[in-house]
Design an enzyme around this catalytic site. Structure first.
Site, PDB file in Angstrom:
ATOM      1  N   SER A 173     -10.278   0.026   3.668  1.00 21.30           N
ATOM      2  CA  SER A 173      -9.461  -0.084   4.891  1.00 21.30           C
ATOM      3  C   SER A 173      -8.957   1.298   5.301  1.00 21.30           C
ATOM      4  O   SER A 173      -8.361   1.995   4.482  1.00 21.30           O
ATOM      5  CB  SER A 173      -8.250  -0.977   4.657  1.00 21.30           C
ATOM      6  OG  SER A 173      -8.642  -2.268   4.309  1.00 21.30           O
ATOM      7  N   ARG A 232       0.838  -1.209   0.000  1.00 18.93           N
ATOM      8  CA  ARG A 232       0.000   0.000   0.000  1.00 18.93           C
ATOM      9  C   ARG A 232       0.873   1.261   0.000  1.00 18.93           C
ATOM     10  O   ARG A 232       0.580   2.243   0.665  1.00 18.93           O
ATOM     11  CB  ARG A 232      -0.926   0.050   1.219  1.00 18.93           C
ATOM     12  CG  ARG A 232      -1.979  -1.007   1.259  1.00 18.93           C
ATOM     13  CD  ARG A 232      -2.997  -0.818   0.124  1.00 18.93           C
ATOM     14  NE  ARG A 232      -4.141  -1.654   0.351  1.00 18.93           N
ATOM     15  CZ  ARG A 232      -4.184  -2.958   0.127  1.00 18.93           C
ATOM     16  NH1 ARG A 232      -3.127  -3.575  -0.382  1.00 18.93           N
ATOM     17  NH2 ARG A 232      -5.271  -3.653   0.375  1.00 18.93           N
ATOM     18  N   GLU A 258      -4.255   4.518   6.121  1.00 21.66           N
ATOM     19  CA  GLU A 258      -3.986   4.120   4.731  1.00 21.66           C
ATOM     20  C   GLU A 258      -4.431   5.159   3.696  1.00 21.66           C
ATOM     21  O   GLU A 258      -3.669   5.473   2.793  1.00 21.66           O
ATOM     22  CB  GLU A 258      -4.624   2.738   4.464  1.00 21.66           C
ATOM     23  CG  GLU A 258      -4.077   2.058   3.226  1.00 21.66           C
ATOM     24  CD  GLU A 258      -4.675   2.621   1.959  1.00 21.66           C
ATOM     25  OE1 GLU A 258      -3.913   2.921   1.033  1.00 21.66           O
ATOM     26  OE2 GLU A 258      -5.904   2.797   1.898  1.00 21.66           O
TER      27      GLU A 258
HETATM   28  N1  EPU Z   1     -11.034  -9.804  10.799  1.00 24.77           N
HETATM   29  C1  EPU Z   1     -11.540  -9.581  12.057  1.00 24.77           C
HETATM   30  N2  EPU Z   1     -12.571  -8.692  12.180  1.00 24.77           N
HETATM   31  C2  EPU Z   1     -13.091  -8.051  11.125  1.00 24.77           C
HETATM   32  C3  EPU Z   1     -12.589  -8.290   9.837  1.00 24.77           C
HETATM   33  C4  EPU Z   1     -11.536  -9.179   9.702  1.00 24.77           C
HETATM   34  O1  EPU Z   1     -11.083 -10.132  13.035  1.00 24.77           O
HETATM   35  O2  EPU Z   1     -14.031  -7.253  11.310  1.00 24.77           O
HETATM   36  C5  EPU Z   1      -9.916 -10.755  10.654  1.00 24.77           C
HETATM   37  C6  EPU Z   1     -10.360 -11.936   9.790  1.00 24.77           C
HETATM   38  O3  EPU Z   1     -10.805 -12.954  10.583  1.00 24.77           O
HETATM   39  C7  EPU Z   1      -9.108 -12.316   9.048  1.00 24.77           C
HETATM   40  C8  EPU Z   1      -8.257 -11.062   9.046  1.00 24.77           C
HETATM   41  O4  EPU Z   1      -8.868 -10.145   9.929  1.00 24.77           O
HETATM   42  O5  EPU Z   1      -8.405 -13.305   9.694  1.00 24.77           O
HETATM   43  C9  EPU Z   1      -8.070 -10.496   7.674  1.00 24.77           C
HETATM   44  O6  EPU Z   1      -9.325 -10.003   7.162  1.00 24.77           O
HETATM   45  P1  EPU Z   1      -9.538  -9.702   5.607  1.00 24.77           P
HETATM   46  O7  EPU Z   1      -9.350 -10.945   4.820  1.00 24.77           O
HETATM   47  O8  EPU Z   1     -10.830  -8.999   5.448  1.00 24.77           O
HETATM   48  O9  EPU Z   1      -8.322  -8.780   5.202  1.00 24.77           O
HETATM   49  P2  EPU Z   1      -7.686  -7.465   5.855  1.00 24.77           P
HETATM   50  O10 EPU Z   1      -6.263  -7.778   6.137  1.00 24.77           O
HETATM   51  O11 EPU Z   1      -8.472  -6.939   6.983  1.00 24.77           O
HETATM   52  C10 EPU Z   1      -6.814  -6.597   3.559  1.00 24.77           C
HETATM   53  C11 EPU Z   1      -6.800  -5.329   2.776  1.00 24.77           C
HETATM   54  C12 EPU Z   1      -8.127  -5.115   2.062  1.00 24.77           C
HETATM   55  C13 EPU Z   1      -8.367  -6.293   1.137  1.00 24.77           C
HETATM   56  C14 EPU Z   1      -8.366  -7.576   1.977  1.00 24.77           C
HETATM   57  C15 EPU Z   1      -8.446  -8.800   1.096  1.00 24.77           C
HETATM   58  C16 EPU Z   1      -5.275  -3.811   3.884  1.00 24.77           C
HETATM   59  C17 EPU Z   1      -5.125  -2.591   4.696  1.00 24.77           C
HETATM   60  N3  EPU Z   1      -6.526  -4.194   3.639  1.00 24.77           N
HETATM   61  O12 EPU Z   1      -7.756  -6.458   4.614  1.00 24.77           O
HETATM   62  O13 EPU Z   1      -7.994  -3.959   1.266  1.00 24.77           O
HETATM   63  O14 EPU Z   1      -9.588  -6.176   0.444  1.00 24.77           O
HETATM   64  O15 EPU Z   1      -7.122  -7.677   2.702  1.00 24.77           O
HETATM   65  O16 EPU Z   1      -7.272  -8.936   0.393  1.00 24.77           O
HETATM   66  O17 EPU Z   1      -4.274  -4.401   3.473  1.00 24.77           O
HETATM   67  C18 EPU Z   1      -8.320  -1.585   1.148  1.00 24.77           C
HETATM   68  O18 EPU Z   1      -7.110  -1.479   0.953  1.00 24.77           O
HETATM   69  O19 EPU Z   1      -9.077  -0.573   1.186  1.00 24.77           O
HETATM   70  C19 EPU Z   1      -8.911  -2.906   1.357  1.00 24.77           C
HETATM   71  C20 EPU Z   1     -10.198  -3.082   1.613  1.00 24.77           C
END
Ligand code: EPU
Length: 341
Positions: free
Chosen positions: A239, A162, A334
């Site tokens: 995010s 990012r 971000e």
């Molecule tokens: N989780 C929680 N609570 C929540 C949501 C998620 O505990 O409310 C836990 C889930 O259980 C999971 C982990 O967090 O184990 C990861 O969740 P998720 O797969 O949704 O991914 P993320 O790391 O939270 C990142 C990106 C997103 C992207 C997703 C999928 C960043 C900052 N965010 O989110 O990107 O869509 O992975 O690849 O890297 C964005 O950049 O705007 C964005 C939405």
């Protein structure tokens, strides 16, 4: 005044967070020359300039921008074999769909990311195991100081998670007008992201068929619609925080205290799930005014009505402080924040 410049312009429909900010001047530029004219207009009047794409990763820190907001609304997509050249104002998801219709692959995991193509390199957009830099070739940008058009390749852009040079040394210096990508002409499913693999297995596992690129795109769209609040329904910029990276030693200490903490190895250490930490602090639903931590995804801040930018930033600070207190981890914001310029 130039025909494409408007005065006292409401930005509410130009930022997906739906902040009711106004700009003293607003320009929707449709060509490189219009961008240059708008910059000269601002220069002659000593006005600060804020550059805007689709507004899906932008937070206005003030309700009034006493300067020129310059929207880069250039259009046009050209394919030459595996290469594609896209103007900055094209919609990212529509580009992904067009590449798939032409049997070009690689962007399917990046389906449904909101925003313009021109903003994609700034934060090196990524999702579901894919990042833009893998397909990026070069971009053209206008240097705001000289008004020259410059071409930058992948090394020049210094991509990271990012991250790019446009958030650091070249912050507020370049206006991206065109992006060139090189896509794959043979398809290989990228199922490195656990949630995506599970989603595909649920639909394809028993049937014994291999997923197509369109199947992957559909699965990514389903996951995003299920997990992330839709900016069309409730204002948000995806995010709000990056997932923080810590050293291996730090991670091991944290894991002793928080055994369930999700993590991913990186080249520099371990990336931690910020959403999990926020959720474990019981911050889902926490609000300041109409700004709220999304009850669907803890990493997203939403505008539940008429949130002011100050509410959003105060809520972000509360989340950052709570995570720092409990986990001793710093969360970095971000999206791009437009502070007083
Ligand atoms: N989780 C929680 N609570 C929540 C949501 C998620 O505990 O409310 C836990 C889930 O259980 C999971 C982990 O967090 O184990 C990861 O969740 P998720 O797969 O949704 O991914 P993320 O790391 O939270 C990142 C990106 C997103 C992207 C997703 C999928 C960043 C900052 N965010 O989110 O990107 O869509 O992975 O690849 O890297 C964005 O950049 O705007 C964005 C939405």
């Amino acid at each position: 005044m130039l025909s494409f410049i408007e005065e006292d312009f409401s930005l509410v429909h130009r930022n997906t967070l739906g902040i009711q900010a106004r700009a003293r001047y607003f320009a929707s530029a449709r060509s490189v020359e219009e961008i240059r004219e708008a910059l000269r207009f601002a220069g002659d009047r000593h006005l600060p300039v804020a550059v805007l794409g689709g507004g899906s990763n932008t937070v206005f820190a003030d309700d009034y921008i006493d300067g020129l907001v310059l929207a880069v609304d250039l259009e046009g997509v050209h394919f030459h074999g595996r290469a594609v050249e896209v103007a900055a104002g094209e919609n990212w998801h529509e580009l992904v769909m067009e590449t798939l219709r032409r049997d070009l692959y690689g962007l399917e995991n990046l389906s449904l990311i909101p925003g313009y193509v021109g903003a994609a390199p700034i934060q090196n957009i990524g999702a579901y195991g894919a990042e833009l830099d893998r397909y990026f070739v070069s971009l053209d940008a206008i240097d705001r100081q000289s008004l020259d058009l410059v071409t930058m390749d992948s090394a020049d852009c210094q991509f990271g998670y990012r991250d790019s040079i446009f958030k650091h040394d070249l912050k507020d210096r370049m206006i991206i007008v065109r992006v060139r990508l090189s896509l794959d002409d043979t398809f290989e499913a990228n199922l490195t992201y656990d949630d995506l693999r599970t989603e595909i297995e649920a639909t394809h596992g028993s049937a014994g068929t291999s997923p197509t690129a369109m199947d992957i795109s559909d699965a990514v769209c389903r996951l995003r619609r299920r997990k992330l609040p839709d900016p069309e329904q409730i204002g948000n910029v995806g995010s709000f925080f990056k997932n923080p990276e810590v050293s291996e030693a730090r991670y091991r200490r944290l894991l002793r205290q928080w055994p369930g903490l999700p993590s991913w190895p990186t080249s520099r250490g371990v990336k931690l799930s910020a959403a999990w930490m926020i959720e474990h602090l019981d911050l889902k639903g926490r609000a300041v005014g109409d700004a709220q931590v999304s009850s669907r995804h803890a990493l997203v801040l939403v505008n539940a009505g008429h949130a002011q930018s100050a509410d959003v930033l105060a809520l972000a600070a509360t989340v950052q402080e709570s995570v720092k207190d409990r986990f001793d981890v710093e969360l970095e914001i971000e999206p791009v924040i437009y502070r007083r310029i």
